[in-house]
Scaffold this motif. Structure first.
Motif, PDB file in Angstrom:
ATOM      1  N   LEU A  58       0.831  -1.203   0.000  1.00 48.24           N
ATOM      2  CA  LEU A  58       0.000   0.000   0.000  1.00 48.24           C
ATOM      3  C   LEU A  58       0.867   1.255   0.000  1.00 48.24           C
ATOM      4  O   LEU A  58       0.598   2.208  -0.720  1.00 48.24           O
ATOM      5  CB  LEU A  58      -0.934  -0.006   1.214  1.00 48.24           C
ATOM      6  CG  LEU A  58      -1.827   1.213   1.371  1.00 48.24           C
ATOM      7  CD1 LEU A  58      -2.758   1.351   0.171  1.00 48.24           C
ATOM      8  CD2 LEU A  58      -2.617   1.137   2.653  1.00 48.24           C
ATOM      9  N   HIS A  59       1.916   1.241   0.801  1.00 46.61           N
ATOM     10  CA  HIS A  59       2.818   2.387   0.867  1.00 46.61           C
ATOM     11  C   HIS A  59       3.463   2.651  -0.496  1.00 46.61           C
ATOM     12  O   HIS A  59       3.563   3.802  -0.925  1.00 46.61           O
ATOM     13  CB  HIS A  59       3.894   2.137   1.929  1.00 46.61           C
ATOM     14  CG  HIS A  59       4.777   3.313   2.177  1.00 46.61           C
ATOM     15  ND1 HIS A  59       4.397   4.360   2.973  1.00 46.61           N
ATOM     16  CD2 HIS A  59       6.011   3.605   1.703  1.00 46.61           C
ATOM     17  CE1 HIS A  59       5.371   5.259   2.994  1.00 46.61           C
ATOM     18  NE2 HIS A  59       6.362   4.819   2.237  1.00 46.61           N
ATOM     19  N   LEU A  60       3.876   1.592  -1.194  1.00 47.79           N
ATOM     20  CA  LEU A  60       4.489   1.754  -2.513  1.00 47.79           C
ATOM     21  C   LEU A  60       3.485   2.267  -3.542  1.00 47.79           C
ATOM     22  O   LEU A  60       3.821   3.079  -4.406  1.00 47.79           O
ATOM     23  CB  LEU A  60       5.091   0.435  -2.978  1.00 47.79           C
ATOM     24  CG  LEU A  60       6.300  -0.045  -2.176  1.00 47.79           C
ATOM     25  CD1 LEU A  60       6.686  -1.449  -2.614  1.00 47.79           C
ATOM     26  CD2 LEU A  60       7.460   0.905  -2.307  1.00 47.79           C
ATOM     27  N   LYS A  61       2.249   1.817  -3.454  1.00 43.06           N
ATOM     28  CA  LYS A  61       1.213   2.300  -4.372  1.00 43.06           C
ATOM     29  C   LYS A  61       0.917   3.775  -4.136  1.00 43.06           C
ATOM     30  O   LYS A  61       0.685   4.529  -5.072  1.00 43.06           O
ATOM     31  CB  LYS A  61      -0.054   1.465  -4.231  1.00 43.06           C
ATOM     32  CG  LYS A  61       0.085   0.087  -4.817  1.00 43.06           C
ATOM     33  CD  LYS A  61      -1.178  -0.717  -4.657  1.00 43.06           C
ATOM     34  CE  LYS A  61      -0.991  -2.102  -5.240  1.00 43.06           C
ATOM     35  NZ  LYS A  61      -2.183  -2.944  -5.080  1.00 43.06           N
ATOM     36  N   LEU A  62       0.928   4.182  -2.875  1.00 37.97           N
ATOM     37  CA  LEU A  62       0.712   5.596  -2.566  1.00 37.97           C
ATOM     38  C   LEU A  62       1.869   6.456  -3.071  1.00 37.97           C
ATOM     39  O   LEU A  62       1.652   7.589  -3.503  1.00 37.97           O
ATOM     40  CB  LEU A  62       0.530   5.790  -1.056  1.00 37.97           C
ATOM     41  CG  LEU A  62      -0.782   5.265  -0.479  1.00 37.97           C
ATOM     42  CD1 LEU A  62      -0.779   5.356   1.041  1.00 37.97           C
ATOM     43  CD2 LEU A  62      -1.958   6.034  -1.058  1.00 37.97           C
ATOM     44  N   GLU A  63       3.068   5.931  -3.031  1.00 39.01           N
ATOM     45  CA  GLU A  63       4.220   6.666  -3.559  1.00 39.01           C
ATOM     46  C   GLU A  63       4.076   6.934  -5.047  1.00 39.01           C
ATOM     47  O   GLU A  63       4.533   7.965  -5.536  1.00 39.01           O
ATOM     48  CB  GLU A  63       5.513   5.877  -3.320  1.00 39.01           C
ATOM     49  CG  GLU A  63       6.109   6.069  -1.960  1.00 39.01           C
ATOM     50  CD  GLU A  63       7.458   5.384  -1.840  1.00 39.01           C
ATOM     51  OE1 GLU A  63       7.963   4.827  -2.839  1.00 39.01           O
ATOM     52  OE2 GLU A  63       7.999   5.392  -0.731  1.00 39.01           O
ATOM     53  N   LYS A  64       3.469   6.009  -5.780  1.00 39.99           N
ATOM     54  CA  LYS A  64       3.289   6.188  -7.222  1.00 39.99           C
ATOM     55  C   LYS A  64       2.450   7.421  -7.531  1.00 39.99           C
ATOM     56  O   LYS A  64       2.595   8.036  -8.586  1.00 39.99           O
ATOM     57  CB  LYS A  64       2.642   4.957  -7.844  1.00 39.99           C
ATOM     58  CG  LYS A  64       3.573   3.800  -8.008  1.00 39.99           C
ATOM     59  CD  LYS A  64       2.871   2.665  -8.713  1.00 39.99           C
ATOM     60  CE  LYS A  64       3.771   1.469  -8.845  1.00 39.99           C
ATOM     61  NZ  LYS A  64       3.091   0.357  -9.520  1.00 39.99           N
ATOM     62  N   TYR A  66       2.675  10.237  -6.141  1.00 38.92           N
ATOM     63  CA  TYR A  66       3.464  11.450  -5.953  1.00 38.92           C
ATOM     64  C   TYR A  66       4.311  11.817  -7.159  1.00 38.92           C
ATOM     65  O   TYR A  66       4.730  12.950  -7.290  1.00 38.92           O
ATOM     66  CB  TYR A  66       4.370  11.333  -4.722  1.00 38.92           C
ATOM     67  CG  TYR A  66       3.588  11.341  -3.442  1.00 38.92           C
ATOM     68  CD1 TYR A  66       2.798  12.421  -3.081  1.00 38.92           C
ATOM     69  CD2 TYR A  66       3.636  10.258  -2.586  1.00 38.92           C
ATOM     70  CE1 TYR A  66       2.072  12.424  -1.912  1.00 38.92           C
ATOM     71  CE2 TYR A  66       2.918  10.251  -1.410  1.00 38.92           C
ATOM     72  CZ  TYR A  66       2.137  11.339  -1.067  1.00 38.92           C
ATOM     73  OH  TYR A  66       1.422  11.336   0.092  1.00 38.92           O
ATOM     74  N   GLY A  67       4.614  10.887  -8.016  1.00 35.00           N
ATOM     75  CA  GLY A  67       5.422  11.239  -9.182  1.00 35.00           C
ATOM     76  C   GLY A  67       6.145  10.057  -9.786  1.00 35.00           C
ATOM     77  O   GLY A  67       6.001   8.920  -9.368  1.00 35.00           O
ATOM     78  N   ALA A  68       6.964  10.380 -10.776  1.00 33.46           N
ATOM     79  CA  ALA A  68       7.625   9.326 -11.552  1.00 33.46           C
ATOM     80  C   ALA A  68       8.852   8.751 -10.861  1.00 33.46           C
ATOM     81  O   ALA A  68       9.295   7.670 -11.200  1.00 33.46           O
ATOM     82  CB  ALA A  68       8.013   9.880 -12.915  1.00 33.46           C
ATOM     83  N   ASP A  69       9.440   9.464  -9.926  1.00 35.45           N
ATOM     84  CA  ASP A  69      10.692   9.012  -9.306  1.00 35.45           C
ATOM     85  C   ASP A  69      10.413   8.284  -7.991  1.00 35.45           C
ATOM     86  O   ASP A  69      10.853   8.705  -6.928  1.00 35.45           O
ATOM     87  CB  ASP A  69      11.622  10.204  -9.075  1.00 35.45           C
ATOM     88  CG  ASP A  69      13.036   9.766  -8.795  1.00 35.45           C
ATOM     89  OD1 ASP A  69      13.420   8.672  -9.247  1.00 35.45           O
ATOM     90  OD2 ASP A  69      13.754  10.512  -8.103  1.00 35.45           O
ATOM     91  N   THR A  70       9.680   7.190  -8.072  1.00 36.65           N
ATOM     92  CA  THR A  70       9.353   6.421  -6.874  1.00 36.65           C
ATOM     93  C   THR A  70      10.239   5.189  -6.780  1.00 36.65           C
ATOM     94  O   THR A  70      10.866   4.784  -7.749  1.00 36.65           O
ATOM     95  CB  THR A  70       7.879   5.979  -6.890  1.00 36.65           C
ATOM     96  OG1 THR A  70       7.686   5.107  -7.999  1.00 36.65           O
ATOM     97  CG2 THR A  70       6.940   7.164  -6.976  1.00 36.65           C
ATOM     98  N   ARG A  71      10.258   4.602  -5.590  1.00 34.01           N
ATOM     99  CA  ARG A  71      11.075   3.405  -5.387  1.00 34.01           C
ATOM    100  C   ARG A  71      10.600   2.247  -6.247  1.00 34.01           C
ATOM    101  O   ARG A  71      11.408   1.492  -6.772  1.00 34.01           O
ATOM    102  CB  ARG A  71      11.043   2.988  -3.910  1.00 34.01           C
ATOM    103  CG  ARG A  71      11.797   3.933  -3.016  1.00 34.01           C
ATOM    104  CD  ARG A  71      11.800   3.452  -1.609  1.00 34.01           C
ATOM    105  NE  ARG A  71      10.444   3.540  -1.067  1.00 34.01           N
ATOM    106  CZ  ARG A  71      10.069   2.974   0.072  1.00 34.01           C
ATOM    107  NH1 ARG A  71      10.924   2.297   0.785  1.00 34.01           N
ATOM    108  NH2 ARG A  71       8.846   3.103   0.508  1.00 34.01           N
ATOM    109  N   SER A  72       9.309   2.084  -6.418  1.00 29.89           N
ATOM    110  CA  SER A  72       8.797   0.944  -7.180  1.00 29.89           C
ATOM    111  C   SER A  72       9.194   1.013  -8.653  1.00 29.89           C
ATOM    112  O   SER A  72       9.338  -0.012  -9.309  1.00 29.89           O
ATOM    113  CB  SER A  72       7.281   0.839  -7.043  1.00 29.89           C
ATOM    114  OG  SER A  72       6.658   1.992  -7.561  1.00 29.89           O
ATOM    115  N   ARG A  73       9.395   2.204  -9.188  1.00 31.28           N
ATOM    116  CA  ARG A  73       9.829   2.337 -10.582  1.00 31.28           C
ATOM    117  C   ARG A  73      11.319   2.045 -10.739  1.00 31.28           C
ATOM    118  O   ARG A  73      11.789   1.846 -11.846  1.00 31.28           O
ATOM    119  CB  ARG A  73       9.489   3.727 -11.102  1.00 31.28           C
ATOM    120  CG  ARG A  73       8.018   3.897 -11.412  1.00 31.28           C
ATOM    121  CD  ARG A  73       7.763   5.245 -12.072  1.00 31.28           C
ATOM    122  NE  ARG A  73       6.449   5.418 -12.608  1.00 31.28           N
ATOM    123  CZ  ARG A  73       5.327   5.585 -11.916  1.00 31.28           C
ATOM    124  NH1 ARG A  73       5.370   5.551 -10.614  1.00 31.28           N
ATOM    125  NH2 ARG A  73       4.168   5.761 -12.508  1.00 31.28           N
TER     126      ARG A  73
END
Length: 99
Positions: A58-64, A66-73
């Motif tokens: 859920l935390h990673l999905k919420l980060e998405k 915020y923008g393109a430079d997320t940890r999941s990307r």
């Protein structure tokens, strides 16, 4: 095996340690990826360090959001859905001799 896989609609790639991050990310997106155990282990460890502890899905999905430079990307691997076959030829020969 590439022509057989592609005829069946399965994508194939190879990941090597010499590849840059984007190329390896693209290789890991294929359905079948040929990679050495050393390369996949280090890529897995890099992903684990990037995620650190306490990162829920859920935390990673919420980060998405915020923008393109997320940890999941930045992750290389898609998850833990793997079949690692080491020395497949000896596995097949050993199994053929065992009833």
């Amino acid at each position: 095996m590439r022509p057989v896989y592609e005829a069946l609609g399965i994508s194939v790639a190879a990941a090597t340690s010499e590849m840059d991050h984007k190329a390896r990310q693209a290789a890991y997106c294929a359905d079948v990826v040929y990679v050495t155990n050393k390369t996949v282990v280090f890529d897995y460890l890099r992903d684990r360090i990037l995620l650190a502890t306490g990162s829920s899905t859920l935390h990673l999905k919420l980060e998405k959001l915020y923008g393109a430079d997320t940890r999941s990307r930045k992750l290389l691997l898609r998850g833990l859905h793997y079949a690692i076959v080491d020395e497949a030829d000896s596995v097949l020969i050993d199994e053929a001799r065992t009833p």
